[in-house]
Design a protein around this motif. Structure first.
Motif, PDB file in Angstrom:
ATOM      1  N   UNK A 110     -49.451 -13.749  56.186  1.00 23.55           N
ATOM      2  CA  UNK A 110     -49.560 -14.839  57.163  1.00 23.55           C
ATOM      3  C   UNK A 110     -48.992 -16.139  56.590  1.00 23.55           C
ATOM      4  N   UNK A 111     -49.365 -16.456  55.358  1.00 26.06           N
ATOM      5  CA  UNK A 111     -48.975 -17.729  54.752  1.00 26.06           C
ATOM      6  C   UNK A 111     -47.469 -17.823  54.532  1.00 26.06           C
ATOM      7  N   UNK A 112     -46.869 -16.782  53.965  1.00 31.73           N
ATOM      8  CA  UNK A 112     -45.452 -16.866  53.599  1.00 31.73           C
ATOM      9  C   UNK A 112     -44.553 -17.078  54.824  1.00 31.73           C
ATOM     10  N   UNK A 113     -44.671 -16.297  55.901  1.00 34.48           N
ATOM     11  CA  UNK A 113     -43.780 -16.534  57.042  1.00 34.48           C
ATOM     12  C   UNK A 113     -43.942 -17.907  57.671  1.00 34.48           C
ATOM     13  N   UNK A 114     -45.186 -18.383  57.762  1.00 34.37           N
ATOM     14  CA  UNK A 114     -45.404 -19.691  58.387  1.00 34.37           C
ATOM     15  C   UNK A 114     -44.920 -20.823  57.484  1.00 34.37           C
ATOM     16  N   UNK A 115     -45.133 -20.696  56.170  1.00 34.20           N
ATOM     17  CA  UNK A 115     -44.633 -21.709  55.239  1.00 34.20           C
ATOM     18  C   UNK A 115     -43.111 -21.744  55.216  1.00 34.20           C
ATOM     19  N   UNK A 116     -42.507 -20.555  55.277  1.00 36.37           N
ATOM     20  CA  UNK A 116     -41.064 -20.460  55.125  1.00 36.37           C
ATOM     21  C   UNK A 116     -40.301 -21.135  56.256  1.00 36.37           C
ATOM     22  N   UNK A 117     -40.988 -21.467  57.341  1.00 40.58           N
ATOM     23  CA  UNK A 117     -40.313 -22.155  58.442  1.00 40.58           C
ATOM     24  C   UNK A 117     -39.893 -23.566  58.052  1.00 40.58           C
ATOM     25  N   UNK A 118     -40.568 -24.154  57.039  1.00 37.71           N
ATOM     26  CA  UNK A 118     -40.211 -25.522  56.660  1.00 37.71           C
ATOM     27  C   UNK A 118     -40.099 -25.737  55.153  1.00 37.71           C
ATOM     28  N   UNK A 119     -40.607 -24.797  54.359  1.00 40.67           N
ATOM     29  CA  UNK A 119     -40.617 -24.961  52.903  1.00 40.67           C
ATOM     30  C   UNK A 119     -39.825 -23.849  52.225  1.00 40.67           C
ATOM     31  N   UNK A 120     -39.462 -24.090  50.966  1.00 41.56           N
ATOM     32  CA  UNK A 120     -38.887 -23.041  50.132  1.00 41.56           C
ATOM     33  C   UNK A 120     -40.028 -22.330  49.433  1.00 41.56           C
ATOM     34  N   UNK A 121     -40.198 -21.058  49.725  1.00 38.98           N
ATOM     35  CA  UNK A 121     -41.326 -20.299  49.201  1.00 38.98           C
ATOM     36  C   UNK A 121     -40.886 -19.412  48.046  1.00 38.98           C
ATOM     37  N   UNK A 122     -41.594 -19.533  46.924  1.00 39.81           N
ATOM     38  CA  UNK A 122     -41.449 -18.615  45.800  1.00 39.81           C
ATOM     39  C   UNK A 122     -42.677 -17.717  45.805  1.00 39.81           C
ATOM     40  N   UNK A 123     -42.466 -16.425  45.765  1.00 46.11           N
ATOM     41  CA  UNK A 123     -43.573 -15.481  45.778  1.00 46.11           C
ATOM     42  C   UNK A 123     -43.785 -14.898  44.397  1.00 46.11           C
ATOM     43  N   UNK A 124     -45.038 -14.642  44.039  1.00 49.77           N
ATOM     44  CA  UNK A 124     -45.307 -13.832  42.856  1.00 49.77           C
ATOM     45  C   UNK A 124     -45.662 -12.432  43.332  1.00 49.77           C
ATOM     46  N   UNK A 125     -45.172 -11.437  42.603  1.00 50.65           N
ATOM     47  CA  UNK A 125     -45.424 -10.058  42.976  1.00 50.65           C
ATOM     48  C   UNK A 125     -44.884  -9.136  41.907  1.00 50.65           C
ATOM     49  N   UNK A 126     -44.653  -7.885  42.270  1.00 51.52           N
ATOM     50  CA  UNK A 126     -44.040  -6.928  41.364  1.00 51.52           C
ATOM     51  C   UNK A 126     -42.710  -6.496  41.948  1.00 51.52           C
ATOM     52  N   UNK A 127     -41.889  -5.868  41.140  1.00 55.87           N
ATOM     53  CA  UNK A 127     -40.541  -5.510  41.588  1.00 55.87           C
ATOM     54  C   UNK A 127     -40.541  -4.696  42.884  1.00 55.87           C
ATOM     55  N   UNK A 128     -41.458  -3.733  43.073  1.00 51.96           N
ATOM     56  CA  UNK A 128     -41.460  -3.013  44.348  1.00 51.96           C
ATOM     57  C   UNK A 128     -41.780  -3.889  45.562  1.00 51.96           C
ATOM     58  N   UNK A 129     -42.336  -5.095  45.315  1.00 53.13           N
ATOM     59  CA  UNK A 129     -42.677  -6.004  46.412  1.00 53.13           C
ATOM     60  C   UNK A 129     -41.498  -6.866  46.847  1.00 53.13           C
ATOM     61  N   UNK A 130     -40.413  -6.851  46.073  1.00 52.17           N
ATOM     62  CA  UNK A 130     -39.357  -7.839  46.287  1.00 52.17           C
ATOM     63  C   UNK A 130     -38.815  -7.825  47.711  1.00 52.17           C
ATOM     64  N   UNK A 131     -38.437  -6.679  48.209  1.00 51.55           N
ATOM     65  CA  UNK A 131     -37.882  -6.619  49.570  1.00 51.55           C
ATOM     66  C   UNK A 131     -38.928  -7.012  50.606  1.00 51.55           C
ATOM     67  N   UNK A 132     -40.187  -6.621  50.358  1.00 54.62           N
ATOM     68  CA  UNK A 132     -41.254  -6.946  51.317  1.00 54.62           C
ATOM     69  C   UNK A 132     -41.451  -8.454  51.433  1.00 54.62           C
ATOM     70  N   UNK A 133     -41.580  -9.157  50.299  1.00 55.43           N
ATOM     71  CA  UNK A 133     -41.848 -10.600  50.375  1.00 55.43           C
ATOM     72  C   UNK A 133     -40.621 -11.361  50.848  1.00 55.43           C
ATOM     73  N   UNK A 134     -39.441 -10.873  50.533  1.00 54.33           N
ATOM     74  CA  UNK A 134     -38.237 -11.515  51.078  1.00 54.33           C
ATOM     75  C   UNK A 134     -38.189 -11.321  52.589  1.00 54.33           C
ATOM     76  N   UNK A 135     -38.652 -10.171  53.044  1.00 57.18           N
ATOM     77  CA  UNK A 135     -38.730  -9.948  54.483  1.00 57.18           C
ATOM     78  C   UNK A 135     -39.723 -10.872  55.164  1.00 57.18           C
TER      79      UNK A 135
END
Length: 326
Positions: free
Chosen positions: A171-196
Motif C-alpha cells: 500500500x505504502x510504496x505505490x501511493x508514495x511513488x506517485x510523488x516521491x522517489x522510493x527506495x525499497x529494502x528487500x531481497x533479490x527475489x523481491x526486486x521485480x515485485x517492489x519495482x512493480x
C-alpha cells in the motif's frame, strides 16, 4: 460452525479446525457469514503470547481480524448496515480494542460466522471488488494510509521503505511513488515485485549493510524512512540514514522513543473514509492486487505457519466460503 481454534499460547502448529457455536451479535454489532480472511503478523504476536500483557487472550481463541463477508444478522440498535449486504473491514479481540480504545471488536474472523462492531472499521464492499481482495485490505490499508497522512511527504522527496515487499508495503510504496522517489529494502527475489509497486530502486539487505549502502548512495541521507519491519534498537539505528531534519515513521510494535521517530498505528489513526478510499484505490488501479496467495479454511493453520516461517510478499488470504469469494 467450523473455525480455526487456538487452544493456548503457542505456535501455529497447535492451531486446528474445530466446531464452535455460531456467535450472536450484541448491541451495535452485526453477524457476518465469512467469505475470506487475510492474515497479519500481529495475529502471530498475540497467539504466541508475545504481547499478552497488553492483549491477553481467552481460550479457545479464534484469530483473524480482516474480513469480507455477508451480513446475516443485526444486533440490537445496530445502524448503517442491512442483512444481505456485502461488507469488509476490521475487528480486534476485545482486549486489544479496549486497550487501544477503538470501537472495533470481533469474535474472530477465521470462522464460518463472526461478529463485528458496526462503525467506521467496516464498509460496504463495492460489487467490482472481490471478497479476496477486500479481505486483504483492512489492516495493511489502514496503516498504509495512516503513514501517508502522518508523514507529511513532499514531491520529489527520497523515501526509504524498510519491509517494502510485505502487506503494508504493497500500500505504502505505490501511493508514495506517485510523488516521491522510493527506495525499497528487500531481497533479490523481491526486486521485480517492489519495482512493480513503484520503487525506483531496491537494496538487498542480505547482501549489504542497509545503513551503509543507503549512505553510500545518498551521503547526506534520505528525507524520510518508513519502517515496516525493524524493531527495538534497530529502529533507532535506522535514523542514521536520515538527512538533517529528516523523519522516520515506524509501524512495528514496541517502537522505541526517539525525537526523529513517529509511531503510526492504523487502528487509532483511522480516517472516516479509510475503507472506501482503499477500495477506490484498488478499483482505479492505483493499488495492485494485495492478495498474493490463498488457502482453504482447512489449511488455515498451514497459512499461519507459512506466514511465520517464510519471507512472504503481499497478503496471505484464507477463503472460508469458496462460493461467496468468487
Amino acid at each position: 460452525m467450523k473455525a480455526l481454534v487456538v487452544p493456548g499460547y503457542g505456535t501455529p502448529d497447535s492451531f486446528a479446525i474445530g466446531d464452535l457455536p455460531i456467535p450472536e451479535p450484541g448491541p451495535g454489532q452485526l453477524q457476518v457469514r465469512v467469505a475470506a480472511v487475510s492474515l497479519n503478523p500481529a495475529d502471530l504476536l498475540m497467539t504466541a503470547g508475545t504481547v499478552r500483557e497488553m492483549v491477553p487472550l481467552d481460550f479457545p481463541f479464534v484469530p483473524g481480524t480482516d474480513v469480507a463477508g455477508t451480513v446475516t444478522r443485526l444486533g440490537p440498535g445496530t445502524q448503517g448496515f442491512e442483512v444481505g449486504e456485502e461488507v469488509f473491514g476490521f475487528g480486534a479481540p476485545p482486549s486489544f480494542a479496549a486497550g487501544v480504545g477503538i470501537p472495533a471488536v470481533t469474535s474472530g474472523a477465521l470462522a464460518e460466522y463472526a461478529t463485528f462492531q458496526a462503525g467506521p472499521y467496516l464498509a460496504k464492499r463495492p460489487p467490482k471488488l472481490s471478497a479476496v481482495t477486500a479481505a486483504a485490505l483492512p489492516s495493511t490499508g489502514m496503516t498504509g494510509l495512516a503513514v501517508l497522512d502522518r508523514g507529511g511527504f513532499q514531491p520529489r522527496e527520497t523515501v526509504l521503505v524498510i519491509g517494502a515487499p510485505g502487506g503494508i508495503g504493497s500500500v505504502v510504496v505505490p501511493l508514495l511513488a506517485r510523488q516521491c522517489t522510493v527506495i525499497a529494502s528487500g531481497t533479490e527475489p523481491d526486486r521485480d515485485y517492489v519495482r512493480g509497486l513503484g520503487a525506483a530502486d531496491m537494496i538487498d539487505y542480505r547482501e549489504s549493510d542497509l545503513i551503509e549502502e543507503v549512505l553510500r548512495r545518498h551521503p547526506e541521507g534520505v528525507d524520510a524512512v518508513v519502517n515496516l519491519a525493524l524493531t527495538g534498537e534497530a529502529v533507532i539505528a535506522a535514523t542514521r540514514m536520515l538527512r538533517r531534519g529528516g523523519r522516520l515513521l515506524s509501524t512495528t510494535p514496541g517502537t522505541p522513543t526517539h525525537p526523529a521517530v513517529t509511531t503510526v498505528m492504523g487502528t487509532t489513526d483511522l480516517r472516516p473514509d479509510t475503507m472506501n478510499a482503499l477500495a477506490a484505490h484498488v478499483l482505479d488501479g492505483t493499488l495492485p492486487e494485495p492478495a498474493t496467495r490463498t488457502y482453504a479454511l482447512s489449511d488455515a493453520a498451514r497459512a499461519y505457519q507459512d506466514l511465520a516461517q517464510e519471507h512472504t510478499r503481499g497478503k496471505l488470504v484464507v477463503i472460508v466460503d469458496p462460493e461467496a469469494a468468487r
